[in-house]
Structures are given as structure tokens and as C-alpha cells.
Design an enzyme around this catalytic site. Sequence first.
Site, PDB file in Angstrom:
ATOM      1  N   ARG A 108       0.941  -1.225  -0.285  1.00  0.00           N
ATOM      2  CA  ARG A 108      -0.005   0.039  -0.005  1.00  0.00           C
ATOM      3  C   ARG A 108       0.923   1.252   0.117  1.00  0.00           C
ATOM      4  NH1 ARG A 108      -5.437   1.245   3.130  1.00  0.00           N
ATOM      5  NH2 ARG A 108      -6.089  -0.181   1.542  1.00  0.00           N
ATOM      6  N   HIS A 135      -7.052   0.580  -6.896  1.00  0.00           N
ATOM      7  CA  HIS A 135      -7.438  -0.395  -5.772  1.00  0.00           C
ATOM      8  C   HIS A 135      -8.128  -1.476  -6.094  1.00  0.00           C
ATOM      9  CE1 HIS A 135      -7.706  -1.510  -1.644  1.00  0.00           C
ATOM     10  NE2 HIS A 135      -8.382  -0.616  -1.033  1.00  0.00           N
ATOM     11  N   GLN A 138     -10.340  -3.998  -3.869  1.00  0.00           N
ATOM     12  CA  GLN A 138     -11.670  -3.511  -3.561  1.00  0.00           C
ATOM     13  C   GLN A 138     -12.431  -4.023  -4.484  1.00  0.00           C
ATOM     14  OE1 GLN A 138     -11.997  -2.023  -0.449  1.00  0.00           O
ATOM     15  NE2 GLN A 138     -14.280  -2.412  -1.086  1.00  0.00           N
ATOM     16  N   ASP A 230     -17.137   6.748  -1.826  1.00  0.00           N
ATOM     17  CA  ASP A 230     -16.113   6.817  -1.090  1.00  0.00           C
ATOM     18  C   ASP A 230     -15.666   7.896  -0.457  1.00  0.00           C
ATOM     19  OD1 ASP A 230     -13.625   5.922  -0.036  1.00  0.00           O
ATOM     20  OD2 ASP A 230     -12.425   5.847  -1.748  1.00  0.00           O
ATOM     21  N   CYS A 270     -16.385   1.459   0.114  1.00  0.00           N
ATOM     22  CA  CYS A 270     -15.321   0.491   0.458  1.00  0.00           C
ATOM     23  C   CYS A 270     -14.838   0.710   1.934  1.00  0.00           C
ATOM     24  CB  CYS A 270     -14.112   0.911  -0.363  1.00  0.00           C
ATOM     25  SG  CYS A 270     -13.577   2.664  -0.291  1.00  0.00           S
ATOM     26  N   ARG A 297     -13.731  -8.694   1.284  1.00  0.00           N
ATOM     27  CA  ARG A 297     -12.182  -8.562   1.111  1.00  0.00           C
ATOM     28  C   ARG A 297     -11.444  -9.522   1.311  1.00  0.00           C
ATOM     29  NH1 ARG A 297     -10.027  -3.290   0.870  1.00  0.00           N
ATOM     30  NH2 ARG A 297      -8.366  -4.762   0.331  1.00  0.00           N
TER      31      ARG A 297
HETATM   32  N1   CP Z   1     -11.578  -0.529   1.829  1.00  0.00           N
HETATM   33  C1   CP Z   1      -9.953  -0.239   2.468  1.00  0.00           C
HETATM   34  O1   CP Z   1      -9.031  -0.674   1.604  1.00  0.00           O
HETATM   35  O2   CP Z   1      -9.990  -0.180   3.812  1.00  0.00           O
HETATM   36  P1   CP Z   1      -8.701   0.007   4.499  1.00  0.00           P
HETATM   37  O3   CP Z   1      -8.031   1.326   4.254  1.00  0.00           O
HETATM   38  O4   CP Z   1      -9.225  -0.278   5.985  1.00  0.00           O
HETATM   39  O5   CP Z   1      -7.810  -1.371   4.085  1.00  0.00           O
HETATM   40  N1  NVA Z   2      -9.761   6.414  -1.646  1.00  0.00           N
HETATM   41  C1  NVA Z   2      -9.421   6.097  -0.288  1.00  0.00           C
HETATM   42  C2  NVA Z   2      -9.744   4.568  -0.074  1.00  0.00           C
HETATM   43  C3  NVA Z   2      -9.432   4.112   1.078  1.00  0.00           C
HETATM   44  C4  NVA Z   2      -9.561   2.434   1.180  1.00  0.00           C
HETATM   45  C5  NVA Z   2      -8.054   6.428  -0.175  1.00  0.00           C
HETATM   46  O1  NVA Z   2      -7.228   6.187  -1.068  1.00  0.00           O
HETATM   47  O2  NVA Z   2      -7.808   6.895   0.823  1.00  0.00           O
END
Ligand code: CP
Ligand code: NVA
Length: 312
Positions: A108, A135, A138, A230, A270, A297
Site C-alpha cells: 500500500r 485499488h 476493492q 467513497d 469501500c 475483502r
Molecule cells: N477499503 C479499504 O481498503 O479499507 P482499509 O483502508 O481499512 O484497508
Molecule cells: N480513496 C481512499 C480509499 C481508502 C480505502 C483512499 O485512497 O484513501
Amino acid sequence: HAASMSTSFPKHFLSTDQLNAEQFQGLLDTAAAFKKAKINTDLLVGETLLMIFQKRSTRTRISTEIGMQRLGGRALFLSSDDIQLGVNESLKDSAHVMSRFGSALLARVYGHSSVMELAKEASVPVINALSDKYHPLQALADYLTIQEHFGSAKGLTMCWVGDGNNVLHDYMLAAPLVGANIRIATPDGYGPAPDVVVKAQKLAKAAGTSVFLTSDPVEAVKGANVIATDTWVSMGQEEESKKRVDDFDGYQVTNKMLEHAASDHIFLHCLPRHKEEVDDEVFYGKRSKVWDEAENRMWTVMAVLAKLLEKK
Ligand code: CP
Ligand code: NVA
């Protein structure tokens, strides 16, 4: 077309546009089978997933750690506060070293170029666990949730109301792969990345589905079977917070907005969720499938791990 159907599964899992319809559906089917069997197996015994997190996570971290355990393998959580990643050591060097220890890397990161670089340098598979652009994990969970609820996504209309962000990018690339139309409302200046729009339109044309873009949420919601949103402020955009909340005025998903959706619609998010983008009535309402989506997930990342790490 037969040629793309027989394409081998990519080594890395970086974004949905790397997959063809058959591969995407294959992951959903595996995830559904894992879920049905509540699987605990020794499939990945001896395999270790190295999980690099430059940003916070609840769902991705937990679902992947537990998912890896359910497959018989193990996972190591490595926060960038702890390891020498991109700070005291180049991503390139870290990728080479980690490839000697782990069976796969999951990352990440902030810039999508970071996960691309890890993939370029690592000798083991790399999974994108969210970058500023994509992502893909997701999208799998979202479409599994849709498939569970409607039986199939074919012919359905997906809708997105909110920011043209990483989560939207995979959601819109996946729609044509499952035979669904997509309607997207974003405020001016917050649309999806132009290259992703072009890719989605190309995929939709081949699949006989549509991609509709507007800045009017009510227009986007019209007739939709699935409405997703989101946060308006993604991780890394905290400084723009006030401006964004102002610019997204009128984009909160409410039951009033959803009067224009199909009567059998479901709502997805999400998570993490904030009240600005969706009110309590919708978020905790009976059409909301957000807890199923969160659970999915795990089953979907397990499908990805099994696919990338299965013994050849
Ligand atoms: N939806 C998602 O990726 O959540 P987190 O940021 O908690 O991993
Ligand atoms: N769009 C959000 C998603 C988090 C799971 C971010 O990038 O923070």
C-alpha cells in the site's frame, strides 16, 4: 475473443485493466467457493507474504493477514515507519532483498509508480493494496458482493457518486468485464483519470456496455442497480480537506437522491466512511451491503493469493 481468453494470468496484481473478463470472473468464482466452504486449508503452507504499508489500513491489512492464515501461509506486516523503504533504502533495493525472503509482496503506497517499481524489481509477485491510482482488491470485493446479491452483474447498471479516485478507477474498469454499464458523477475537476476513462470506454465498447460521465449526481443515479461512493478526502489529500468538502457540496448520497435509482438497488462503500459522502439513513439502511462488502475483502484477496502463489 479467443486470443485474450487464453492469456496467462499476470505475474503481479496491480490494477484491474491487467485482467480479462475470464480472469476477473475466475477470481470471483474462487472467492465465492472459498466463502461457501469457509475454507481453511494448507494450500499455501510454507509461503510468506510480505505486506508493506505506507498508509493506514483496517480492512486490507486484517483481511489479508487472516486470509493468508486461512490458506495455510503466513503474512508479515511491515509498516514504512519500521522498515527501510524509500527512506533509508531505495524501493529497488528493498524489492530485491524482500524477494529473497518472501513468496510475494503486497504494498500500500502513495504513488502508483512505487508499486510499479516494486513489481519491476521484485522476482516474486507484487499485489497492489491501494495506490493513489488503483485499488483492484476493492473492485473484486465489490463485484463479489454484487454477484451474491443479484446472482450476476450482467446487464446491471453500476453508479458512482463522488470523487474520481483510485477506488472508482478499478470499479469502472471492472464493469465491462462483468457485462455491466456504469454511470459516474464527479464534480468538475474531480473526474476519473483520462487514461482510465479511455481504457474503460474501450473495454465497454468491446463488451457492448456503456460508460456515462456527468457532474449531476441525480442524472448518474437514474435507474442504477448499484450505487457506490467513497471518501472525498483520500489518504495523502488531508491538506485539501476543506476545499474538497466545499467542492463536493450536493454529492452526499441520501435516500432522496436514491429515489431516482432502480427500486431494487444496493449501496456500497469501500470504507472507511464519513458522514459527508453518505448519510446514516443510507449507510445503515436495509439496501446497504457495506458489511458484506468488507467481509468479501478477505475471500477475494484469498483468491488472488491462491492464484498468484499456487504451485505451478
Ligand atoms: N477499503 C479499504 O481498503 O479499507 P482499509 O483502508 O481499512 O484497508
Ligand atoms: N480513496 C481512499 C480509499 C481508502 C480505502 C483512499 O485512497 O484513501
